[in-house]
Each structure stands twice: as structure tokens, then as C-alpha cells.
Design an enzyme around this catalytic site. Structure first.
Site, PDB file in Angstrom:
ATOM      1  N   GLU A 159      64.486  -8.225   1.761  1.00 31.05           N
ATOM      2  CA  GLU A 159      63.189  -8.688   2.251  1.00 31.05           C
ATOM      3  C   GLU A 159      62.433  -9.436   1.156  1.00 31.05           C
ATOM      4  O   GLU A 159      61.923  -8.816   0.215  1.00 31.05           O
ATOM      5  CB  GLU A 159      62.344  -7.511   2.739  1.00 31.05           C
ATOM      6  CG  GLU A 159      60.991  -7.933   3.271  1.00 31.05           C
ATOM      7  CD  GLU A 159      60.091  -6.773   3.646  1.00 31.05           C
ATOM      8  OE1 GLU A 159      59.011  -7.027   4.224  1.00 31.05           O
ATOM      9  OE2 GLU A 159      60.450  -5.612   3.360  1.00 31.05           O
ATOM     10  N   GLU A 213      53.900  -9.110  -5.488  1.00 28.47           N
ATOM     11  CA  GLU A 213      54.647  -7.872  -5.251  1.00 28.47           C
ATOM     12  C   GLU A 213      56.048  -7.882  -5.860  1.00 28.47           C
ATOM     13  O   GLU A 213      56.655  -6.827  -6.008  1.00 28.47           O
ATOM     14  CB  GLU A 213      54.708  -7.581  -3.752  1.00 28.47           C
ATOM     15  CG  GLU A 213      53.321  -7.339  -3.158  1.00 28.47           C
ATOM     16  CD  GLU A 213      53.359  -6.962  -1.688  1.00 28.47           C
ATOM     17  OE1 GLU A 213      54.271  -6.223  -1.285  1.00 28.47           O
ATOM     18  OE2 GLU A 213      52.469  -7.428  -0.934  1.00 28.47           O
ATOM     19  N   ASP A 226      59.447 -11.514   6.647  1.00 31.99           N
ATOM     20  CA  ASP A 226      58.150 -10.877   6.895  1.00 31.99           C
ATOM     21  C   ASP A 226      57.079 -11.958   6.895  1.00 31.99           C
ATOM     22  O   ASP A 226      56.875 -12.645   5.890  1.00 31.99           O
ATOM     23  CB  ASP A 226      57.890  -9.843   5.797  1.00 31.99           C
ATOM     24  CG  ASP A 226      56.604  -9.053   5.986  1.00 31.99           C
ATOM     25  OD1 ASP A 226      55.569  -9.667   6.313  1.00 31.99           O
ATOM     26  OD2 ASP A 226      56.618  -7.824   5.784  1.00 31.99           O
ATOM     27  N   THR A 227      56.376 -12.115   8.027  1.00 30.07           N
ATOM     28  CA  THR A 227      55.419 -13.207   8.166  1.00 30.07           C
ATOM     29  C   THR A 227      54.247 -13.101   7.204  1.00 30.07           C
ATOM     30  O   THR A 227      53.672 -14.121   6.812  1.00 30.07           O
ATOM     31  CB  THR A 227      54.885 -13.278   9.609  1.00 30.07           C
ATOM     32  OG1 THR A 227      54.309 -12.015   9.965  1.00 30.07           O
ATOM     33  CG2 THR A 227      55.990 -13.625  10.588  1.00 30.07           C
ATOM     34  N   HIS A 235      54.252 -12.181   4.063  1.00 34.98           N
ATOM     35  CA  HIS A 235      54.660 -12.768   2.794  1.00 34.98           C
ATOM     36  C   HIS A 235      55.007 -14.248   2.955  1.00 34.98           C
ATOM     37  O   HIS A 235      54.698 -15.067   2.074  1.00 34.98           O
ATOM     38  CB  HIS A 235      55.852 -12.000   2.225  1.00 34.98           C
ATOM     39  CG  HIS A 235      55.580 -10.548   2.057  1.00 34.98           C
ATOM     40  ND1 HIS A 235      54.735 -10.047   1.093  1.00 34.98           N
ATOM     41  CD2 HIS A 235      56.022  -9.463   2.761  1.00 34.98           C
ATOM     42  CE1 HIS A 235      54.670  -8.731   1.192  1.00 34.98           C
ATOM     43  NE2 HIS A 235      55.435  -8.357   2.201  1.00 34.98           N
ATOM     44  N   ARG A 255      47.406  -8.709   7.801  1.00 31.08           N
ATOM     45  CA  ARG A 255      48.049  -7.513   8.350  1.00 31.08           C
ATOM     46  C   ARG A 255      47.265  -6.905   9.508  1.00 31.08           C
ATOM     47  O   ARG A 255      47.484  -5.762   9.891  1.00 31.08           O
ATOM     48  CB  ARG A 255      48.284  -6.442   7.273  1.00 31.08           C
ATOM     49  CG  ARG A 255      49.382  -6.806   6.285  1.00 31.08           C
ATOM     50  CD  ARG A 255      49.994  -5.559   5.700  1.00 31.08           C
ATOM     51  NE  ARG A 255      50.873  -5.815   4.574  1.00 31.08           N
ATOM     52  CZ  ARG A 255      52.142  -6.175   4.677  1.00 31.08           C
ATOM     53  NH1 ARG A 255      52.680  -6.346   5.872  1.00 31.08           N
ATOM     54  NH2 ARG A 255      52.873  -6.367   3.606  1.00 31.08           N
ATOM     55  N   GLU A 259      54.223  -4.668  11.719  1.00 30.78           N
ATOM     56  CA  GLU A 259      54.035  -3.892  10.495  1.00 30.78           C
ATOM     57  C   GLU A 259      52.583  -4.009  10.060  1.00 30.78           C
ATOM     58  O   GLU A 259      52.156  -5.025   9.526  1.00 30.78           O
ATOM     59  CB  GLU A 259      54.959  -4.370   9.373  1.00 30.78           C
ATOM     60  CG  GLU A 259      54.873  -3.466   8.149  1.00 30.78           C
ATOM     61  CD  GLU A 259      55.451  -4.098   6.905  1.00 30.78           C
ATOM     62  OE1 GLU A 259      56.023  -3.365   6.089  1.00 30.78           O
ATOM     63  OE2 GLU A 259      55.317  -5.330   6.751  1.00 30.78           O
TER      64      GLU A 259
END
Length: 290
Positions: free
Chosen positions: A146, A152, A179-180, A182, A211, A240
Site C-alpha cells: 500500500e 507517513e 488508497d485514495t 494518499h 477521511r 476506510e
């Protein structure tokens, strides 16, 4: 496409006290739950498997590496601990009868770094993940890399970099997890990054740029789902969002992102299902690893 949700939408730590979330996800008419493996000491594989089977619900697992399991560390003992931890997560995934394990599994999550990664660090990640991947093959498990944002990790921020690491590892069960949240920071195009992952894509985190509730922010959802439709994507995709700050990984939830968790889930699922229908992804729930 299988549509699900991360357990962190409701809890900050998985244990037998959160097993009821499996039933809750089933009641929401979703296809799977994503279960975090950050605290393996509270993960009861036998209990999880029974509850999933009783509910008729699918699942995937995920985690991030921390400082004491960083497989890019120059300390060989830390790299060894990291590989052992990945193997434990793989075994836990197989123990609940599932096949997809992913996350920030290539370096410490939120590693203090003052320079770009050296080739040695890429090499450490590839070497360690190769050992984990070979172990995973004997358990029928795929490992998804990912990419996350520059704050991060310093190693894998884009799909292109994930594909680079996959090629370095050289094992067929190394896959891609996008992951949208990021991607909104690191990719030039949701469409192009998704198409680049192609057949190696096994998991997607569907998050708004803050988020919060999908569809209320800056993510280019139509570009993303156009690519998924063209790929005839049959893998997993999970909402998420994090309910709270946790003591086992950084979530940076300092304010309420929706009036409550149920509203976030209900409105987010409704929005995503409308996009699935629009781009011809409804009703294709046979998915990878079902």
C-alpha cells in the site's frame, strides 16, 4: 467488486469484544470486513473464523510496520523481527480462512527520515518481503503493498514505486493495494494510477481527502471508478475512516469527520454503490479470494 469497510470505522483496537462488528457489517449488506492485525495478542483467529462463517461474511486483513519491526532498518535483528511479524500476520490471515493481507508492510510507518531512501533500504525491503512472500505462498496468501503519503513513509508513495518494489521482490503473490486518501496527495491521476496497477490490484481503500464521507471532498471518484470499470475489477474495496486516535498506529483524527460513525458509513456506502452501478461494477461479487 467486493465492497466492505475497515473495522477502524468503529473501533481503535481489534479483540473478541469487537467480534460483533462482523454481524454489523453483514447487516449493512456489505461483502467483507477489513480486520487490523496491529495487536496480534488480542486477535483470536478461531473466534474470528467462527463468527465470519456464522455471518456468511468475507474478510481481509492489514497492518503497518512500526519501529521495532522496520524491515528497512540497518539493524539485522529489527529486520528479522519484522519478517517474523509479517509471517505471524500471514498465518493469522490463513487461520481465518482468508487470502488477502496488505498495508504498509515494506518499512516503518511514520519513520523519521531526513533523506530519500538509499538503494540499500530498497534492497532490505525487497529481501525481507521476498522471504515473507515465499512463506505466504505456502499459506495461500497474497501480500498487497500500500503506497502512502510522504509524511507517513519515505519509501513507497506512488503506485509506480509499489510496482518497482514488487518487481524487486520477484514473487507472484506480491500485489498492489491503493488508497485514495494518499493518492490525492501523491498521484497525478487517479485513473492512470489505477490502470497502472492493473491485474496486480487486489485492494482499494476508498477514503475522502479528509477521511470523511466519500463524495463530500476533493477525490476524483469518477476517474477512479472509470478505471475500475475498464479493468472489470473483481477485488476488494473498503471504506476506510478512523473513529478515533489509537495507541497502536497514527490516525491523526483530531476532529469529528461526520456526525457519527453510522452516518459516515451509510452515506459513504450509498455514494460508492452509485458509482459501482454507474461504471458497471454492481453485482460482480465473486471477487479475488472469496
Amino acid at each position: 467488486m467486493k465492497l466492505g469497510i475497515h473495522a477502524y470505522a468503529w473501533c481503535s483496537r481489534w479483540s473478541n469484544e469487537t467480534l460483533h462488528l462482523i454481524d454489523r457489517v453483514k447487516e449493512l449488506e456489505l461483502d467483507f470486513i477489513e480486520i487490523p492485525l496491529m495487536t496480534l495478542d488480542t486477535f483470536d483467529a478461531a473466534a474470528v473464523r467462527r463468527r465470519l462463517e456464522d455471518a456468511g461474511l468475507d474478510a481481509v486483513t492489514s497492518t503497518v510496520l512500526l519501529g521495532d519491526t522496520d524491515i528497512t532498518s540497518t539493524d539485522a535483528s529489527i529486520r528479522r523481527k519484522g519478517v517474523d511479524y509479517l509471517k505471524e500476520c500471514i498465518a493469522a490471515t490463513a487461520a481465518i480462512g482468508k487470502t488477502n493481507f496488505s498495508g504498509v508492510v515494506y518499512s516503518q510507518h511514520v519513520k523519521a527520515a531526513s533523506a530519500p531512501p538509499k538503494e540499500q533500504e530498497w534492497g532490505y525491503a525487497a529481501e525481507c518481503l521476498r522471504e515473507a512472500a515465499i512463506y505466504a505462498q505456502s499459506h495461500g496468501v497474497q501480500i498487497g503493498l500500500e503506497p502512502v503519503n510522504r509524511y507517513e513513509t519515505y519509501l513507497v508513495n506512488t503506485c509506480e514505486q509499489a510496482l518497482k518494489l514488487k518487481a524487486m521482490i520477484g514473487e507472484p503473490n506480491i500485489k498492489i493495494h491503493l488508497d485514495t486518501y494518499h493518492m490525492n496527495m501523491e498521484e497525478k491521476s487517479f485513473y492512470e494510477a489505477t490502470k497502472a496497477a492493473g491485474a496486480d490490484l487486489i485492494h482499494y481503500h476508498l477514503c475522502e481527502n479528509d477521511r470523511g464521507i466519500p463524495g463530500t471532498g476533493l477525490v476524483h471518484w469518477d476517474d477512479l471508478f472509470r478505471a475500475l470499470g475498464e479493468l472489470n475489477y473483481k477485488g476488494y474495496a473498503a471504506l476506510e475512516s478512523f473513529v478515533d486516535v489509537t495507541d497502536n498506529m497514527n490516525t491523526w483524527v483530531w476532529r469529528r469527520l461526520a456526525s457519527n460513525g453510522d452516518t459516515l458509513v451509510r452515506e459513504g456506502v450509498s455514494f460508492i454503490k452509485s458509482l459501482m452501478k454507474k461504471h458497471g461494477l454492481s453485482g460482480t461479487y465473486e471477487g479475488v479470494g472469496g
